[in-house]
Design a protein around this motif. Sequence first.
Motif: not given
Length: 108
Positions: A75-98
């Motif tokens: 979480e702290r690393l994600l906040n550092f990315l935000i402070a450095l001017g980056n958008d952080v997007e979290i995407s959740i999806k089903p894993k592939p069957a493989s």
Amino acid sequence: MTETNDIEISSGNVFADLEMSNPEERLVKAELARKISEAIEKRGLTQTQTAQLLGIDQPKVSALIRGKLAGFSTERLLNFLIALGNDVEISIKPKPASRSKAQITVVR
């Protein structure tokens, strides 16, 4: 005398290959630290400037850039990315069957 070298195929996670604890978390944190280092370099910031921007001291910036991540949560690393001017997007999806296990990855 003939020497033979055993070759082991990587799992894609060096921390898992080295049988370290929490390999998935370690890999995510390493990838986030790499993105942070890239953002610092792209902005041309010194470690002192980065420390001021992130609200940490310069030795912690040095540790972060060198991959010494024990004192940093994901979480702290994600906040550092935000402070450095980056958008952080979290995407959740089903894993592939493989794949047998779900995973966390950092993409860009």
